[in-house]
Every structure is written in C-alpha cells, then in structure tokens.
Motif scaffolding. Structure first.
Motif, PDB file in Angstrom:
ATOM      1  N   ILE A 164       2.254  10.289   4.618  1.00  0.00           N
ATOM      2  CA  ILE A 164       1.793   8.967   4.229  1.00  0.00           C
ATOM      3  C   ILE A 164       0.634   9.218   3.271  1.00  0.00           C
ATOM      4  O   ILE A 164      -0.219  10.065   3.527  1.00  0.00           O
ATOM      5  N   ASN A 165       0.665   8.531   2.137  1.00  0.00           N
ATOM      6  CA  ASN A 165      -0.338   8.790   1.120  1.00  0.00           C
ATOM      7  C   ASN A 165      -0.629   7.502   0.371  1.00  0.00           C
ATOM      8  O   ASN A 165       0.299   6.815  -0.051  1.00  0.00           O
ATOM      9  N   VAL A 166      -1.896   7.201   0.224  1.00  0.00           N
ATOM     10  CA  VAL A 166      -2.336   6.055  -0.562  1.00  0.00           C
ATOM     11  C   VAL A 166      -3.254   6.596  -1.644  1.00  0.00           C
ATOM     12  O   VAL A 166      -4.183   7.361  -1.353  1.00  0.00           O
ATOM     13  N   GLY A 167      -2.967   6.237  -2.884  1.00  0.00           N
ATOM     14  CA  GLY A 167      -3.791   6.690  -3.999  1.00  0.00           C
ATOM     15  C   GLY A 167      -5.249   6.321  -3.789  1.00  0.00           C
ATOM     16  O   GLY A 167      -5.564   5.255  -3.243  1.00  0.00           O
ATOM     17  N   GLU A 168      -6.125   7.194  -4.210  1.00  0.00           N
ATOM     18  CA  GLU A 168      -7.556   7.004  -3.950  1.00  0.00           C
ATOM     19  C   GLU A 168      -8.069   5.646  -4.439  1.00  0.00           C
ATOM     20  O   GLU A 168      -8.861   4.991  -3.764  1.00  0.00           O
ATOM     21  N   ALA A 169      -7.603   5.187  -5.573  1.00  0.00           N
ATOM     22  CA  ALA A 169      -8.056   3.896  -6.120  1.00  0.00           C
ATOM     23  C   ALA A 169      -7.572   2.709  -5.297  1.00  0.00           C
ATOM     24  O   ALA A 169      -8.075   1.602  -5.462  1.00  0.00           O
ATOM     25  N   TYR A 170      -6.609   2.935  -4.398  1.00  0.00           N
ATOM     26  CA  TYR A 170      -5.999   1.845  -3.637  1.00  0.00           C
ATOM     27  C   TYR A 170      -6.353   1.859  -2.156  1.00  0.00           C
ATOM     28  O   TYR A 170      -5.850   1.045  -1.392  1.00  0.00           O
ATOM     29  N   ARG A 171      -7.220   2.755  -1.757  1.00  0.00           N
ATOM     30  CA  ARG A 171      -7.555   2.873  -0.337  1.00  0.00           C
ATOM     31  C   ARG A 171      -8.446   1.724   0.128  1.00  0.00           C
ATOM     32  O   ARG A 171      -9.116   1.082  -0.656  1.00  0.00           O
ATOM     33  N   ARG A 172      -8.416   1.505   1.432  1.00  0.00           N
ATOM     34  CA  ARG A 172      -9.222   0.475   2.101  1.00  0.00           C
ATOM     35  C   ARG A 172      -8.793  -0.933   1.698  1.00  0.00           C
ATOM     36  O   ARG A 172      -9.605  -1.849   1.646  1.00  0.00           O
ATOM     37  N   LYS A 173      -7.488  -1.078   1.431  1.00  0.00           N
ATOM     38  CA  LYS A 173      -6.923  -2.381   1.082  1.00  0.00           C
ATOM     39  C   LYS A 173      -5.780  -2.765   2.020  1.00  0.00           C
ATOM     40  O   LYS A 173      -5.039  -3.697   1.750  1.00  0.00           O
ATOM     41  N   MET A 183      -5.843 -10.624  -7.607  1.00  0.00           N
ATOM     42  CA  MET A 183      -4.469 -10.875  -7.232  1.00  0.00           C
ATOM     43  C   MET A 183      -4.129 -10.078  -5.967  1.00  0.00           C
ATOM     44  O   MET A 183      -3.864 -10.660  -4.950  1.00  0.00           O
ATOM     45  N   ASN A 184      -4.125  -8.771  -6.028  1.00  0.00           N
ATOM     46  CA  ASN A 184      -3.884  -7.887  -4.884  1.00  0.00           C
ATOM     47  C   ASN A 184      -2.610  -8.227  -4.110  1.00  0.00           C
ATOM     48  O   ASN A 184      -2.624  -8.419  -2.899  1.00  0.00           O
ATOM     49  N   GLU A 185      -1.488  -8.300  -4.817  1.00  0.00           N
ATOM     50  CA  GLU A 185      -0.206  -8.538  -4.177  1.00  0.00           C
ATOM     51  C   GLU A 185       0.422  -7.196  -3.789  1.00  0.00           C
ATOM     52  O   GLU A 185       0.766  -6.386  -4.644  1.00  0.00           O
ATOM     53  N   LEU A 186       0.545  -6.988  -2.477  1.00  0.00           N
ATOM     54  CA  LEU A 186       1.132  -5.761  -1.948  1.00  0.00           C
ATOM     55  C   LEU A 186       2.597  -5.998  -1.645  1.00  0.00           C
ATOM     56  O   LEU A 186       2.953  -6.962  -0.972  1.00  0.00           O
ATOM     57  N   THR A 187       3.443  -5.112  -2.147  1.00  0.00           N
ATOM     58  CA  THR A 187       4.855  -5.141  -1.809  1.00  0.00           C
ATOM     59  C   THR A 187       5.269  -3.734  -1.390  1.00  0.00           C
ATOM     60  O   THR A 187       4.767  -2.743  -1.919  1.00  0.00           O
ATOM     61  N   LEU A 188       6.160  -3.692  -0.426  1.00  0.00           N
ATOM     62  CA  LEU A 188       6.747  -2.430   0.009  1.00  0.00           C
ATOM     63  C   LEU A 188       8.219  -2.480  -0.377  1.00  0.00           C
ATOM     64  O   LEU A 188       8.854  -3.518  -0.250  1.00  0.00           O
ATOM     65  N   ARG A 189       8.727  -1.344  -0.835  1.00  0.00           N
ATOM     66  CA  ARG A 189      10.131  -1.291  -1.225  1.00  0.00           C
ATOM     67  C   ARG A 189      10.699   0.080  -0.905  1.00  0.00           C
ATOM     68  O   ARG A 189       9.957   1.055  -0.786  1.00  0.00           O
ATOM     69  N   PRO A 190      12.030   0.148  -0.786  1.00  0.00           N
ATOM     70  CA  PRO A 190      12.649   1.463  -0.623  1.00  0.00           C
ATOM     71  C   PRO A 190      12.387   2.304  -1.868  1.00  0.00           C
ATOM     72  O   PRO A 190      12.345   1.779  -2.987  1.00  0.00           O
ATOM     73  N   ALA A 191      12.217   3.587  -1.663  1.00  0.00           N
ATOM     74  CA  ALA A 191      11.976   4.488  -2.789  1.00  0.00           C
ATOM     75  C   ALA A 191      13.243   4.656  -3.617  1.00  0.00           C
ATOM     76  O   ALA A 191      14.358   4.448  -3.132  1.00  0.00           O
TER      77      ALA A 191
END
Length: 149
Positions: free
Chosen positions: A81-90, A1-9
């Motif tokens: 800026i931080n991306v969880g290790e399991a989610y990197r390179r995506k 699936m890999n649906e990326l969404t960005l939202r306000p915190a």
C-alpha cells in the motif's frame, strides 16, 4: 476540490507502481535497493499476475496511490500500500485499506494480514482499522491480522 476515486488498476499503471515501490525501498530500506532492482522481473511478474487485486487511488484526477493484495495460506495478504508523499494525510491510505478489506471479502476472505516495519507510521492506521499485531515475520516486519465482519 479533493475528489478521491478508487479504481481497478490497468497495466498502464505499472510504471507508477514501480516508482512508488522504488521510492519506498530508497527511503526505508536503501541497503536493499540493489537486491530489489535485481529482482525487478519477479516484482513485475507479481504485479501483472495480480493486477485484478491492484487498486489505484486518484485524487482530483491525479495518481495518488495504490494497494495490492494476494491470497496467501487461506487469508488475504496486503502486499503493498503506497500513497504519494504529496497526497498523504488526506484519507487515501484508509480508503485503500478499506477497499482491500471489501475486495478480499468479495472473494470470501475474512482473515486479513499485512506486514509493516515497526518504525513505519502507517502502523497506526492499521491499528485504527482493527489490525492487531500477532508477531514478527521472517523479514523482521511486524505481522498484523484482522478478522473482517
């Protein structure tokens, strides 16, 4: 699936931000962890005061990363800026970087800035996004800037 969404915190995202920041310190700057923990109230205040400039990345409904910027001396400074290790390179880091650029532009900022350790591989992402190293910050990090369109 890999649906990326960005939202306000939301304020409820701050525990995940805390874990991400603590993880960064533990991995990259373990000698500074005690001092970082001693400054936790200052960090928390900074996150709360800038929550409107904190963006969260969700991948398939899971918290995957975040970024936060602040106005600083006439430019928009990417604070973290931080991306969880399991989610990197995506592509999440690139998406957060682009969201920072767009948000700063909405506030009228065309000069963007960030600092990064010389040994941090994210440096390559910043360079690919048009950031140029302009020197070294007081903390020893490389200072990058970009003038946005």
């Amino acid at each position: 699936m890999n649906e990326l969404t960005l939202r306000p915190a939301r304020i409820t995202d701050l525990p995940a931000v805390y874990r991400g920041e603590r993880g960064y310190i533990q991995r990259w700057e373990p000698a500074h962890e005690v001092a970082w923990q001693e400054q936790l109230e200052r960090h928390l205040t900074r996150w709360v005061n800038n929550v409107e400039r904190l963006t969260v990345a969700m991948l398939d409904g899971q918290f995957a990363g975040y970024s936060m910027w602040m106005p600083e001396d006439g430019l928009a400074e990417l604070c973290t800026i931080n991306v969880g290790e399991a989610y990197r390179r995506k592509g999440i880091g690139r998406a957060l970087l682009e969201a920072y650029r767009a948000a700063a532009g909405q506030y009228g900022y065309v000069r963007l800035s960030l600092c990064v350790r010389a040994d941090n591989p994210a440096r390559l992402m910043y360079e690919a996004a048009g950031f140029v190293c302009v020197g070294t910050a007081a903390n020893g990090y490389l200072r990058y800037e970009r003038v946005s369109e």
